[in-house]
Design an enzyme around this catalytic site. Structure first.
Site, PDB file in Angstrom:
ATOM      1  N   ASP A  18       0.828  -1.222   0.000  1.00  0.00           N
ATOM      2  CA  ASP A  18       0.000   0.000   0.000  1.00  0.00           C
ATOM      3  C   ASP A  18       0.857   1.265   0.000  1.00  0.00           C
ATOM      4  OD1 ASP A  18      -2.415   1.382   0.023  1.00  0.00           O
ATOM      5  OD2 ASP A  18      -2.459   1.513   2.198  1.00  0.00           O
ATOM      6  N   HIS A  35       2.110   3.571  -9.078  1.00  0.00           N
ATOM      7  CA  HIS A  35       1.861   2.143  -9.316  1.00  0.00           C
ATOM      8  C   HIS A  35       3.010   1.511 -10.107  1.00  0.00           C
ATOM      9  CE1 HIS A  35      -1.970   2.381  -7.461  1.00  0.00           C
ATOM     10  NE2 HIS A  35      -2.541   3.103  -8.399  1.00  0.00           N
ATOM     11  N   SER A  63      -7.318  -5.521  -5.050  1.00  0.00           N
ATOM     12  CA  SER A  63      -8.382  -6.118  -4.242  1.00  0.00           C
ATOM     13  C   SER A  63      -9.710  -6.077  -4.996  1.00  0.00           C
ATOM     14  CB  SER A  63      -8.523  -5.363  -2.918  1.00  0.00           C
ATOM     15  OG  SER A  63      -9.244  -4.156  -3.098  1.00  0.00           O
ATOM     16  N   TRP A  67     -11.882  -2.043  -7.733  1.00  0.00           N
ATOM     17  CA  TRP A  67     -12.657  -1.694  -8.937  1.00  0.00           C
ATOM     18  C   TRP A  67     -13.373  -0.359  -8.770  1.00  0.00           C
ATOM     19  CZ3 TRP A  67     -11.602  -4.515 -13.079  1.00  0.00           C
ATOM     20  CH2 TRP A  67     -11.215  -5.852 -12.927  1.00  0.00           C
ATOM     21  N   LEU A 129      10.941 -20.538  -4.763  1.00  0.00           N
ATOM     22  CA  LEU A 129      10.114 -19.544  -4.073  1.00  0.00           C
ATOM     23  C   LEU A 129       8.738 -19.610  -4.719  1.00  0.00           C
ATOM     24  CD1 LEU A 129       9.682 -16.913  -2.293  1.00  0.00           C
ATOM     25  CD2 LEU A 129      10.409 -15.617  -4.292  1.00  0.00           C
ATOM     26  N   ARG A 190      -4.802  -1.539   8.987  1.00  0.00           N
ATOM     27  CA  ARG A 190      -5.952  -2.404   8.718  1.00  0.00           C
ATOM     28  C   ARG A 190      -5.579  -3.474   7.720  1.00  0.00           C
ATOM     29  NH1 ARG A 190      -7.739   2.802   6.897  1.00  0.00           N
ATOM     30  NH2 ARG A 190      -7.187   3.058   4.712  1.00  0.00           N
TER      31      ARG A 190
HETATM   32  C1  IPE Z   1      -5.246  -2.659  -0.033  1.00  0.00           C
HETATM   33  O1  IPE Z   1      -4.978  -1.320  -0.239  1.00  0.00           O
HETATM   34  C2  IPE Z   1      -5.242  -3.406  -1.320  1.00  0.00           C
HETATM   35  C3  IPE Z   1      -3.970  -3.525  -1.997  1.00  0.00           C
HETATM   36  C4  IPE Z   1      -2.814  -3.090  -1.554  1.00  0.00           C
HETATM   37  C5  IPE Z   1      -3.989  -4.212  -3.246  1.00  0.00           C
HETATM   38  P1  IPE Z   1      -6.148  -0.253  -0.401  1.00  0.00           P
HETATM   39  O2  IPE Z   1      -5.487   1.065  -0.588  1.00  0.00           O
HETATM   40  O3  IPE Z   1      -7.093  -0.684  -1.440  1.00  0.00           O
HETATM   41  O4  IPE Z   1      -6.878  -0.344   1.006  1.00  0.00           O
HETATM   42  P2  IPE Z   1      -7.754   0.716   1.785  1.00  0.00           P
HETATM   43  O5  IPE Z   1      -8.746   1.283   0.792  1.00  0.00           O
HETATM   44  O6  IPE Z   1      -6.820   1.762   2.273  1.00  0.00           O
HETATM   45  O7  IPE Z   1      -8.387  -0.048   2.888  1.00  0.00           O
HETATM   46  C1  IPE Z   2      -1.581   0.328  -3.335  1.00  0.00           C
HETATM   47  O1  IPE Z   2      -1.399   1.701  -3.379  1.00  0.00           O
HETATM   48  C2  IPE Z   2      -1.898  -0.262  -4.686  1.00  0.00           C
HETATM   49  C3  IPE Z   2      -3.303  -0.691  -4.820  1.00  0.00           C
HETATM   50  C4  IPE Z   2      -4.194  -0.683  -3.882  1.00  0.00           C
HETATM   51  C5  IPE Z   2      -3.708  -1.158  -6.118  1.00  0.00           C
HETATM   52  P1  IPE Z   2      -2.618   2.718  -3.322  1.00  0.00           P
HETATM   53  O2  IPE Z   2      -3.017   3.040  -4.709  1.00  0.00           O
HETATM   54  O3  IPE Z   2      -3.702   2.238  -2.451  1.00  0.00           O
HETATM   55  O4  IPE Z   2      -1.890   3.969  -2.670  1.00  0.00           O
HETATM   56  P2  IPE Z   2      -2.498   4.965  -1.619  1.00  0.00           P
HETATM   57  O5  IPE Z   2      -2.987   4.162  -0.462  1.00  0.00           O
HETATM   58  O6  IPE Z   2      -3.608   5.694  -2.308  1.00  0.00           O
HETATM   59  O7  IPE Z   2      -1.351   5.842  -1.260  1.00  0.00           O
HETATM   60 MG    MG Z   3      -4.096   2.462  -0.478  1.00  0.00          MG
END
Ligand code: IPE
Ligand code: IPE
Ligand code: MG
Length: 239
Positions: A18, A35, A63, A67, A129, A190
């Protein structure tokens, strides 16, 4: 890493990758750049796991709730498995890394689905791995799907009862050991629907680092912290 840490190495590490968006925002760049940088960082952490002797690495990449994001961002995220495959194919073969996809592959756009299935098929005989990519993954969706699988088996008279082992067998992670250590970077405390069943007794570790900045050293810090913990599994202290 100290010898004590080496002696108590987690077999399976799972990471919520994240913080890509915030990493980009802090630099005045579009989220997509975060990303891309995050996807690049996968190689650093895969390589670190190879160096450290970790046998299973699960990375949460998309996740079932992601979407909800703007369609341009979703489209970009859907292109990342293909980019990863092109860039890291050599690494996967050289180090005999098995790729396993956990999540709803049928719900992916055709091009993404094809590439993840190809990666899985091409590496299925490797085991140095196991790299589990959680893509279009949600813990609740996985459990609902398991319930459907079990209901069908029950109806067909294939089950006399439903045990924990039966549930585990109906999950995407069938046959994999549970994660010992779940790391979430990006400074959020979380789980966000990650490995709900499998992480029942995982040690949790939260890192303030945003995923594109999460380094081998950060991984080692998490492992060192893990090594100090007393895992009781509901029993009494290990003496
Ligand atoms: C969790 O991150 C999902 C992934 C890292 C793929 P999110 O950014 O989607 O989670 P929330 O929205 O902060 O809970
Ligand atoms: C995690 O980074 C990647 C995915 C959830 C796909 P985020 O895109 O959630 O990055 P933040 O949380 O907005 O910084
Ligand atoms: Mg995030």
């Amino acid at each position: 890493m100290g010898s004590r840490a080496a002696a108590r190495l987690p077999k399976h590490i799972a990471i919520v990758m994240d913080g890509n968006g915030r990493w980009a925002k802090a630099r005045g760049l579009p989220r997509q750049v975060g990303h891309r940088q995050g996807a690049e960082n996968m190689r650093t952490i895969i390589q670190a796991c190879l160096d450290l002797g970790i046998r299973y690495l699960t990375l949460y990449a998309f996740s079932t709730e992601n979407w909800k994001r703007p369609s341009a961002e979703v489209d970009y995220l859907m292109s990342l498995p293909g980019q990863f495959y092109e860039r890291e194919r050599h690494l996967l073969h050289e180090h005999r890394i098995r790729v396993l996809i956990i999540g709803d592959v049928d719900g992916l756009p055709a091009a993404t689905r094809e590439v993840v299935l190809r990666m899985q098929e091409e590496t299925k005989d490797y085991s140095a791995l196991t790299l589990c990519l959680a893509f279009n993954y949600g813990g609740r969706a996985e459990l609902a799907r398991a319930a459907q699988i079990l209901a069908r088996k029950w109806q067909a008279g294939e089950l006399a009862s439903i045990t924990e082992a039966d549930v585990a067998d109906a999950l995407y992670t069938r046959g994999l050991p549970d994660p010992d250590l779940v790391i979430r970077c990006g400074n959020e405390m979380r789980i966000s629907n990650f490995l709900l069943w499998q992480s029942a007794y995982a040690e949790l570790y939260f890192s303030p680092k945003l995923w594109p900045d999460f380094s081998k050293r950060d991984l080692e810090l998490a492992i060192e912290d893990f090594a100090k913990r007393d895992r009781r599994f509901g029993g009494v202290e290990n003496v």
